[in-house]
Design an enzyme around this catalytic site. Structure first.
Site, PDB file in Angstrom:
ATOM      1  CG  LEU A  53      -2.206   0.779   1.211  1.00 16.02           C
ATOM      2  CD1 LEU A  53      -3.130   0.266   0.110  1.00 16.02           C
ATOM      3  CD2 LEU A  53      -2.910   0.701   2.559  1.00 16.02           C
ATOM      4  CG  ASP A  54       1.056   3.762  -3.491  1.00 15.88           C
ATOM      5  OD1 ASP A  54       1.721   2.746  -3.721  1.00 15.88           O
ATOM      6  OD2 ASP A  54       0.409   4.392  -4.354  1.00 15.88           O
ATOM      7  CE  LYS A  55       6.478   8.625   3.735  1.00 13.46           C
ATOM      8  NZ  LYS A  55       7.807   9.286   3.558  1.00 13.46           N
ATOM      9  NE  ARG A 161       5.313   1.593  -5.546  1.00 12.25           N
ATOM     10  CZ  ARG A 161       5.092   1.819  -4.267  1.00 12.25           C
ATOM     11  NH1 ARG A 161       4.058   1.251  -3.666  1.00 12.25           N
ATOM     12  NH2 ARG A 161       5.894   2.597  -3.574  1.00 12.25           N
ATOM     13  CG  HIS A 162       2.610   4.585  -7.653  1.00 11.14           C
ATOM     14  ND1 HIS A 162       3.684   5.421  -7.901  1.00 11.14           N
ATOM     15  CD2 HIS A 162       2.710   4.232  -6.339  1.00 11.14           C
ATOM     16  CE1 HIS A 162       4.392   5.569  -6.787  1.00 11.14           C
ATOM     17  NE2 HIS A 162       3.824   4.851  -5.827  1.00 11.14           N
TER      18      HIS A 162
END
Length: 263
Positions: A53-55, A161-162
């Site tokens: 999970l992205d920062k 990713r993203h």
């Protein structure tokens, strides 16, 4: 303390706040706080991330409490057996519903994760979305005399990713607060109006078969209080209630030096 959403003897799910990395990475070498270490210290045992999970993204984050469970969960993500639901505030008014089918190239941290086994070329990437609410604010941010925004629910069918951030940029509706793929002038306008500096993207829920029992598990994270406050000030709480989206009580805003939203 990290809020625990679900826990049994094999797995644990937390509500990850925005601006917290899942684990150490060379891409953010100066960061010192990580969900893995914080949760390990909190519950007194090792934890193993099952996904990323992205920062900047808040919401549901799953861990195995042993390597076998974490591996089984990761395989479920790879096999698309995990249903993920996100919420975002975006620039503009996208269609009422849509399916984004746009391949994505690997990012640097994908290569860091997979090493020499990283797949080559653009990867199949699909995201479904539906628009929950809209607003037009009487402020000039771009060249237009007013600015449009929307509340959007998203279901990523793949896990690049993203992916959500890149897909929304691809259809020209970037997420507010996205410093990488978004629009800086709109991000700054929201920061000034709402006193908030975060990516307005949250993982609301995940549904998956329990890797041991096979029982279908649904884990839900309430929309964080800072995100909820923006939704409230945009008069969108009814949309959350209508779609049965749980949210934390919005915090009282700091009104000093904030931009006027409505005139």
């Amino acid at each position: 303390m990290l809020p625990i959403l679900f826990q049994d003897e094999n797995l644990i799910a937390i509500h990850k706040p925005s601006d917290l990395l899942v684990h150490r990475t060379s891409l953010d070498a100066y960061e010192t706080r990580f969900a893995v270490q914080l949760l390990r210290d909190q519950i007194g045992q090792h934890v193993y991330p099952a996904h990323r999970l992205d920062k900047a993204t808040s919401g549901v984050l799953l861990f195995g409490l042993n390597p076998t469970t974490a591996r089984a969960l990761s395989m479920q993500f790879a096999a698309r057996e995990v249903h993920k639901q996100y919420l975002a505030i975006v620039r503009g008014w996208p269609a009422e519903a849509g399916h984004i089918d746009h391949p994505l190239e690997l990012r640097k941290d994908d290569v860091e994760l997979f090493g020499d086994e990283a797949p080559k070329g653009a990867q199949e990437s699909q995201t479904e979305y539906r628009r929950l609410a809209t607003i037009e604010l009487p402020w000039t941010v771009d060249k237009y005399p007013s600015s449009r925004y929307a509340l959007v629910e998203l279901n990523p069918l793949t896990g690049r990713r993203h992916q959500i951030r890149r897909h929304l940029k691809h259809i020209s509706h970037p997420i507010i607060g996205d410093s990488t793929y978004g629009k800086g002038n709109h991000n700054r306008a929201f920061a000034q109006a709402f006193g908030i500096n975060r990516l307005l993207l949250a993982c609301q829920s995940m549904s998956f078969p329990h890797p041991i029992s096979g029982e279908r598990i649904t884990v839900t994270a309430p929309l964080a209080a800072d995100f909820s406050r923006v939704v409230k000030e945009l008069n969108w709480l009814d949309a959350l209630n209508q779609h049965h989206i749980v949210y934390e009580t919005p915090r009282v805003p700091d009104t000093n030096n904030r931009r006027q939203i409505f005139v």
